[in-house]
Write a protein that holds these residues in place. Sequence first.
Motif, mmCIF file in Angstrom:
data_model
loop_
_atom_site.group_PDB
_atom_site.id
_atom_site.type_symbol
_atom_site.label_atom_id
_atom_site.label_comp_id
_atom_site.label_asym_id
_atom_site.label_seq_id
_atom_site.Cartn_x
_atom_site.Cartn_y
_atom_site.Cartn_z
ATOM 1 N N ASN A 161 0.805 -1.220 0.000
ATOM 2 C CA ASN A 161 0.000 0.000 0.000
ATOM 3 C C ASN A 161 0.843 1.278 0.000
ATOM 4 O O ASN A 161 0.541 2.231 -0.735
ATOM 5 N N VAL A 162 1.881 1.294 0.832
ATOM 6 C CA VAL A 162 2.643 2.529 0.970
ATOM 7 C C VAL A 162 3.380 2.848 -0.325
ATOM 8 O O VAL A 162 3.379 4.000 -0.796
ATOM 9 N N ALA A 163 3.987 1.850 -0.938
ATOM 10 C CA ALA A 163 4.670 2.073 -2.209
ATOM 11 C C ALA A 163 3.679 2.523 -3.274
ATOM 12 O O ALA A 163 3.992 3.375 -4.122
ATOM 13 N N THR A 164 2.470 1.972 -3.229
ATOM 14 C CA THR A 164 1.447 2.350 -4.208
ATOM 15 C C THR A 164 1.032 3.801 -4.036
ATOM 16 O O THR A 164 0.863 4.540 -5.020
ATOM 17 N N VAL A 165 0.873 4.248 -2.784
ATOM 18 C CA VAL A 165 0.497 5.640 -2.553
ATOM 19 C C VAL A 165 1.595 6.574 -3.035
ATOM 20 O O VAL A 165 1.329 7.610 -3.669
ATOM 21 N N ARG A 166 2.844 6.223 -2.747
ATOM 22 C CA ARG A 166 3.949 7.064 -3.224
ATOM 23 C C ARG A 166 3.938 7.140 -4.751
ATOM 24 O O ARG A 166 4.161 8.219 -5.333
ATOM 25 N N LEU A 167 3.696 6.027 -5.407
ATOM 26 C CA LEU A 167 3.618 6.025 -6.867
ATOM 27 C C LEU A 167 2.476 6.920 -7.339
ATOM 28 O O LEU A 167 2.635 7.728 -8.269
ATOM 29 N N GLY A 168 1.326 6.800 -6.684
ATOM 30 C CA GLY A 168 0.162 7.586 -7.091
ATOM 31 C C GLY A 168 0.366 9.074 -6.906
ATOM 32 O O GLY A 168 -0.084 9.890 -7.735
ATOM 33 N N LEU A 169 1.040 9.469 -5.835
ATOM 34 C CA LEU A 169 1.286 10.885 -5.601
ATOM 35 C C LEU A 169 2.219 11.451 -6.664
ATOM 36 O O LEU A 169 2.077 12.600 -7.093
ATOM 37 N N GLU A 170 3.164 10.626 -7.114
ATOM 38 C CA GLU A 170 4.073 11.099 -8.154
ATOM 39 C C GLU A 170 3.367 11.157 -9.510
ATOM 40 O O GLU A 170 3.568 12.105 -10.284
ATOM 41 N N VAL A 171 2.538 10.161 -9.788
ATOM 42 C CA VAL A 171 1.781 10.160 -11.045
ATOM 43 C C VAL A 171 0.775 11.297 -11.052
ATOM 44 O O VAL A 171 0.557 11.951 -12.085
ATOM 45 N N GLY A 172 0.133 11.507 -9.914
ATOM 46 C CA GLY A 172 -0.907 12.525 -9.805
ATOM 47 C C GLY A 172 -2.281 11.879 -9.666
ATOM 48 O O GLY A 172 -2.694 11.108 -10.541
ATOM 49 N N VAL A 173 -2.980 12.172 -8.583
ATOM 50 C CA VAL A 173 -4.275 11.559 -8.335
ATOM 51 C C VAL A 173 -5.279 11.968 -9.409
ATOM 52 O O VAL A 173 -6.079 11.152 -9.877
ATOM 53 N N GLU A 174 -5.214 13.248 -9.818
ATOM 54 C CA GLU A 174 -6.165 13.700 -10.845
ATOM 55 C C GLU A 174 -5.913 12.996 -12.176
ATOM 56 O O GLU A 174 -6.844 12.692 -12.922
ATOM 57 N N ARG A 175 -4.638 12.741 -12.487
ATOM 58 C CA ARG A 175 -4.324 12.024 -13.710
ATOM 59 C C ARG A 175 -4.875 10.591 -13.628
ATOM 60 O O ARG A 175 -5.361 10.044 -14.625
ATOM 61 N N PHE A 176 -4.818 9.998 -12.454
ATOM 62 C CA PHE A 176 -5.369 8.659 -12.249
ATOM 63 C C PHE A 176 -6.888 8.668 -12.430
ATOM 64 O O PHE A 176 -7.459 7.785 -13.074
ATOM 65 N N VAL A 177 -7.560 9.674 -11.890
ATOM 66 C CA VAL A 177 -9.014 9.803 -12.052
ATOM 67 C C VAL A 177 -9.370 9.923 -13.534
ATOM 68 O O VAL A 177 -10.311 9.290 -14.025
ATOM 69 N N ASP A 178 -8.597 10.728 -14.249
ATOM 70 C CA ASP A 178 -8.845 10.890 -15.678
ATOM 71 C C ASP A 178 -8.676 9.559 -16.411
ATOM 72 O O ASP A 178 -9.446 9.245 -17.328
ATOM 73 N N ARG A 179 -7.688 8.777 -16.007
ATOM 74 C CA ARG A 179 -7.478 7.466 -16.631
ATOM 75 C C ARG A 179 -8.666 6.546 -16.388
ATOM 76 O O ARG A 179 -9.139 5.863 -17.310
ATOM 77 N N LEU A 180 -9.185 6.518 -15.189
ATOM 78 C CA LEU A 180 -10.333 5.664 -14.876
ATOM 79 C C LEU A 180 -11.542 6.063 -15.717
ATOM 80 O O LEU A 180 -12.291 5.194 -16.188
ATOM 81 N N ARG A 181 -11.735 7.342 -15.919
ATOM 82 C CA ARG A 181 -12.867 7.794 -16.734
ATOM 83 C C ARG A 181 -12.698 7.349 -18.178
ATOM 84 O O ARG A 181 -13.646 6.934 -18.832
ATOM 85 N N ARG A 182 -11.487 7.449 -18.692
ATOM 86 C CA ARG A 182 -11.249 7.019 -20.072
ATOM 87 C C ARG A 182 -11.418 5.512 -20.228
ATOM 88 O O ARG A 182 -11.796 5.029 -21.287
ATOM 89 N N LEU A 183 -11.154 4.785 -19.165
ATOM 90 C CA LEU A 183 -11.334 3.332 -19.220
ATOM 91 C C LEU A 183 -12.801 2.929 -19.154
ATOM 92 O O LEU A 183 -13.124 1.759 -19.381
ATOM 93 N N GLY A 184 -13.681 3.879 -18.805
ATOM 94 C CA GLY A 184 -15.108 3.581 -18.840
ATOM 95 C C GLY A 184 -15.848 3.757 -17.540
ATOM 96 O O GLY A 184 -17.066 3.567 -17.501
ATOM 97 N N LEU A 185 -15.161 4.118 -16.458
ATOM 98 C CA LEU A 185 -15.849 4.317 -15.184
ATOM 99 C C LEU A 185 -16.572 5.662 -15.224
ATOM 100 O O LEU A 185 -15.945 6.711 -15.374
ATOM 101 N N GLU A 186 -17.900 5.631 -15.088
ATOM 102 C CA GLU A 186 -18.706 6.832 -15.318
ATOM 103 C C GLU A 186 -19.058 7.586 -14.045
ATOM 104 O O GLU A 186 -19.518 8.726 -14.123
#
Length: 759
Positions: A515-540
């Motif tokens: 979990n901790v390594a995943t959170v660090r990865l997500g903070l570097e990637v950007g949470v908003e960028r992750f949200v945008d990816r989920l929307r493009r994958l089809g999550l409405e």
Amino acid sequence: MRRRRWLVPALVLAALGAVVGLGGYTVHLDQRIQAQFEGKRWSLPARVFARPLELYAGQSLTPEELERELGLLHYRQGGDASGHYRREGDTLTLHTRGFPFPEGYEGPRRARVIFRGGRVHALEDPQTGAALALLRLEPALIANIYPRHGEDRLLVRLEDVPPALVQTLLTVEDRRFLHHFGVDPQGIARAALANLRAGRAVQGGSTLTQQLVKNYFLTPERTLVRKFNEAIMALLLEWRYSKAEILEAYLNEVFLGQQGARAIHGVGMASQFYFRERVSELDWPQIALLVGMIRGPSYYNPRRHPERALERRNRVLAMLRDQGQISPETAQKAMQAPLGVSERVPAGSTPFPAFLELVQARLRQDYREADLREEGLIILTTLDPRVQLAAEEALRTRLRRLESERGLPLGQLEGAVVVTAADSGEVLALVGGRDVRRAGFNRALHARRPVGSVIKPFLYLTALSRPERFTLATRLQDTPLHLEMDDGEVWSPQNSDREYHGAVPLQEALVHSYNVATVRLGLEVGVERFVDRLRRLGLERELEPYPSLLLGAVEMTPLEVNGLYQVLASGGYRLPPRAIRAVLDREGRRLRRYGLSLNRVAEPGPVYLVIAALHQVTRSGTARSLGWRLPEALPVAGKTGTTGDLRDAWFAGFSGDLVGVVWVGRDDNGPTGLSGSSGALPIWAEVMGRVSRQGLAPSRPEGVVWVPVDPATGLRAGEGCDPVRWMPFLNGSVPAERAPCAEPEPPRPSAGAPSWWPG
């Protein structure tokens, strides 16, 4: 004298008035008959069918599995007529039934299916021995959507009704049908004499035409006016229409039973309701029982009153024998036969209520409710009965076992299963709860539960889509982390084992769900960028870009989770779940086809890298128990998910042909004591082990190479390094520096994958 002089003209005028009035009334009845009879469109329920089973040489299928499929279609063993089959060792000879497929009506066919080594070895015409390229069985009826008044019927044409049934009907109900004009004075006299002798009503004098008029046009009240109308309308009906038209209407209208609010009308539906047979497949004992029940469907109900029904059936057979319609030998053999009524009453609506809810939700986007209930639409769906039944059985049995092993109250655990085709998104099975036959809360569609770690692969996909920064070998810090939130609270994510693991390769962080390594990865990637990816994958649904989202603090339904994993299984394409293939009208003409819809939403290279990591999850990570739960020949990829306090257990993954998602939890959101690997994974493994035909074998995209990596440093490994992790890389992202343990010349990148990789 003056009064007498006026009496005759008055009587004449009265008679003329009566004649005129009767004539006018008769014209009125005639117009009513024409309007209703010619414009008659019975309110027919929509029929919902599963997918048809298609057989071809080389197909992975055993004789036992084909026999189970034939059982679902109510084929009988031993005969040669349509709807029958014979098995001799590894060879099945069968006679299919006709069906209106979207491409057009396909008539009955005979075929021989030869099996070898768990596969269809050959398909042959049993008469000529010629090879058949494809054999398609008619789909199983899985649901009905009834009219609001509850009438259930299946229309039949007169030419499809066995002559024996017509012969029996006329012998028992109206022997002079072909000779009278709607009302039969001889029949009335004969019935009156029989009733007089018996001292009670033992015979009726009504003709088939009068019975049809009574059921078709009139109310059931017993009055002289109604009897008068019945007689006039019967004469008019015979004058206007042929005997064949009247007989066909009678065969489709006659009332033959009741199941709750569902009224069984017509011989077509009655034959399925009582015998699970098509009317064209009925034999003498079955025909005699159906015709005998016309006199009193409730009184002679064979399921409630088998003795009465048997006596009535044999009386009909005796009538046929005495009238010379059948031989004494045939009558005797038929009288000795059992009633042959199916033990279970066919489901009034559907045995698969969760799947039907998904179908109806889609249909309502294109059709009015009245169309679905009254127009007799033929709905061809994607449901695979073999997969559906396996998913239901796995969920029921495994939940009971989990409760028993952990001392939980019986019935406390609930679950849901969704299985789709990896290459098309077709929904093959959908289970909304452990009480699979009850139409209740559908957890597969409506249970929005925190998803936990099953969301992590899509964060890693987001990162790996930036190969200049992230690869599977990129080192992540799994060390204590403290984040101050907007409200001043400090969030300190923890690993499930409550330990930290230092610097770990990105792949290992996903494989072991750190979990901790995943959170660090997500903070570097950007949470908003992750949200945008989920929307493009089809999550409405709306998502808030909070850091907790990185660990699955978002509520999703099992069907939504399945949609995300469908993108990975398809190599980066969004394939919306599809439950309907086509809709036909009551005549079998195609109204609408629901084709494949796909849209690329992720590049194949990063998807391939994530699949490689998820396969490692099943080999050495949180899902490693799949190694002994699944056959060795069935490699898969997947991810466990567990939410706080062990409230929700998830497993999502895919083989080469199927995508499956399982959720286990409690409706009251209480803790279960189960993780994804202990609660959901065993159910998923049982389903996939029984129905998946193809192991994971992803195609390597262009520009992907495999390289040995030193996990301690994330650098290229070589001779002298132990252990070594083979990882795929996108071109241009291969580690340039060699690990300290490597010999001076590290091996060059290899296009080929390591031996353990199924692709």
